[in-house]
Design an enzyme around this catalytic site. Structure first.
Site, PDB file in Angstrom:
ATOM      1  N   GLU A   8     -65.628  70.515   5.524  1.00 57.97           N
ATOM      2  CA  GLU A   8     -66.655  70.831   6.516  1.00 57.97           C
ATOM      3  C   GLU A   8     -66.053  70.508   7.871  1.00 57.97           C
ATOM      4  O   GLU A   8     -66.269  69.431   8.444  1.00 57.97           O
ATOM      5  CB  GLU A   8     -67.961  70.064   6.286  1.00 57.97           C
ATOM      6  CG  GLU A   8     -69.060  70.640   7.202  1.00 57.97           C
ATOM      7  CD  GLU A   8     -70.394  69.917   7.168  1.00 57.97           C
ATOM      8  OE1 GLU A   8     -70.822  69.512   6.075  1.00 57.97           O
ATOM      9  OE2 GLU A   8     -70.986  69.776   8.250  1.00 57.97           O
ATOM     10  N   ASP A 287     -66.621  66.598   9.076  1.00 56.51           N
ATOM     11  CA  ASP A 287     -67.541  67.240  10.025  1.00 56.51           C
ATOM     12  C   ASP A 287     -66.947  67.253  11.439  1.00 56.51           C
ATOM     13  O   ASP A 287     -67.682  67.286  12.418  1.00 56.51           O
ATOM     14  CB  ASP A 287     -68.940  66.610  10.036  1.00 56.51           C
ATOM     15  CG  ASP A 287     -70.042  67.629  10.356  1.00 56.51           C
ATOM     16  OD1 ASP A 287     -69.711  68.775  10.735  1.00 56.51           O
ATOM     17  OD2 ASP A 287     -71.227  67.269  10.239  1.00 56.51           O
TER      18      ASP A 287
HETATM   19 MN    MN Z   1     -71.073  70.463  10.091  1.00 55.79          MN
END
Ligand code: MN
Length: 327
Positions: A8, A287
Site C-alpha cells: 500500500e 502507506d
Molecule cells: Mn493508503
C-alpha cells in the site's frame, strides 16, 4: 528485516495530486506533494535504508473513484496506469504496480483491468472505495449486481483487488458533523471500508466467485476485532441470517481476504489479526507517503512475533499472492 515488500504505497499524477491536499496541515503540504510525485529518488533511498526491496505502487485517493463522468474517469485511470507502467519498467526489481480502475462503468473497468494485467504486467488493482457515477450523490458499492461480471473477470485473471479507503461524501457523513477530526485515517476511512467489505461478504459474491482475493489495509480496518461478533450476536436467537451469502461472514473473511499493516504499526493489533485470520494472510505495508517508511519498518522489524512469521508477513506472503518469484 531485509527484503520487505510493501503493497500500500502511493504516488500521484498532476491530475490527482490535489485529492491528497487537506490530509496534512498546510505547512506539511510541500513535503507531501514532493513525496507523492517522487518515485526513484527519496522513495528508493528510504527503501534501501529500511530494508524494503519492493513497493507495489498505486495511485493516491480518492482519485479515479471521485471523477463523476465515467469517460473522464476512464481517461485519468488510463493516464495514471500508463505513467505507472513506465516508471515500473525503469526498476522492475524494486517496483511493481496496481491498476487504477474506472469503476463508474463496469465494462470500462473490465477493459482497463485486462489491459493493465495483460499488456502492462500489473499485479492486481487498487480501488479507493465506492465510485461516484454520473452524479456526485450516486455512490456505487461493488456488491451491486452490475459489478458481478467485473468480479468474474477479476477471478479469471486471478488479480488481487485492494479495497482502499476514501471518506464518505458529505451527505452520507452526518454522524461526523461537528467532528471533522474523525474524517480520514483517524476513523472514517476504516468505518467506510469495513462496511464496504462486509457488504461484499454478505452479498454472496464469494459463493459465486470463490477464487476472489480481496486485500484490506490498516490491519483489516477494524474487522479482525469485530469478526466474531458479526456472526455471533444474540446467538441464543436461532434464526437464519438476513444476508444473501450462504455461509458465516467470517468464513469469507478467512478464505477471500488478506490484510496489510499499512498505517497501523501496533503489535497488539497485529497479534489480534494473526489470531483471527492467520499469519499467512497478513502482509507488510507502510502507506507511504502518508506514513513514514521508518515508522513502519522500525516497528515491524522489532515487533514481538516469531521470525518465521516476520518473514512471511514481511516478504513471502506477498511473493506468493502476487506471483513475484516464478519468472
Ligand atoms: Mn493508503
Amino acid at each position: 528485516m531485509q527484503g520487505k515488500i510493501g503493497l500500500e504505497e502511493h504516488f500521484a499524477i498532476p491530475d490527482t495530486l490535489m485529492d491528497s491536499a487537506g490530509f496534512v496541515p498546510d505547512d506539511h503540504w510541500p513535503e507531501l506533494e514532493a513525496r507523492l510525485f517522487d518515485i526513484h529518488g527519496k522513495r528508493l533511498e528510504l527503501m534501501d535504508k529500511h530494508g524494503m526491496e519492493m513497493m507495489i505502487l498505486s495511485l493516491n485517493a480518492p482519485a479515479v473513484q471521485a471523477i463523476v463522468d465515467p469517460v473522464k474517469a476512464n481517461e485519468i485511470a488510463r493516464r495514471a496506469n500508463d505513467y505507472l507502467a513506465e516508471q515500473v519498467a525503469k526498476r522492475p526489481d524494486r517496483f511493481q504496480a496496481f491498476a487504477a480502475l474506472p469503476m463508474q462503468d463496469p465494462d470500462m473497468a473490465i477493459r482497463e483491468l485486462e489491459r493493465c494485467m495483460k499488456d502492462l504486467g500489473m499485479r492486481g488493482a487498487l480501488v479507493n472505495g465506492f465510485s461516484q457515477a454520473n452524479s456526485p450523490e450516486n455512490c456505487l458499492y461493488y456488491d451491486m449486481p452490475q459489478y458481478w461480471p467485473f468480479w468474474e473477470v477479476v477471478q479469471k485473471l486471478d488479480a488481487p483487488f485492494y479495497l482502499h479507503p476514501r471518506n464518505p461524501i458529505a451527505s452520507w457523513a452526518q454522524i461526523y458533523e461537528g467532528h471533522s477530526w474523525l474524517m480520514g485515517p483517524t476513523w472514517a476511512f476504516g468505518q467506510e471500508t469495513a462496511v464496504h467489505a462486509l457488504r461484499l461478504m454478505g452479498s454472496g459474491l464469494f459463493d459465486a466467485y470463490p477464487g476472489l482475493k480481496v486485500v484490506l489495509g490498516h490491519m483489516g480496518e477494524g474487522l479482525p476485532f469485530s469478526m466474531w461478533r458479526v456472526d455471533n450476536r444474540n446467538a441464543w436467537v436461532k434464526t437464519t441470517p438476513k444476508y444473501k451469502a450462504k455461509r458465516r461472514i467470517a468464513d469469507y473473511f478467512h478464505e477471500n481476504f488478506w490484510l496489510t499493516t499499512s498505517g497501523n504499526f501496533r503489535t497488539q493489533t497485529l497479534i489480534d489479526a494473526m489470531l483471527e485470520i492467520g499469519s499467512d494472510r497478513i502482509l507488510f505495508s507502510t502507506d507511504w507517503p502518508f506514513e513514514n517508511v521508518d515508522h513502519a519498518a522500525d516497528w515491524f522489524d522489532t515487533a514481538s512475533i516469531s521470525e518465521a512469521d516476520r518473514v512471511k508477513i514481511g516478504r513471502t506472503n506477498a511473493q506468493k499472492l502476487f506471483k513475484l518469484t516464478n519468472e
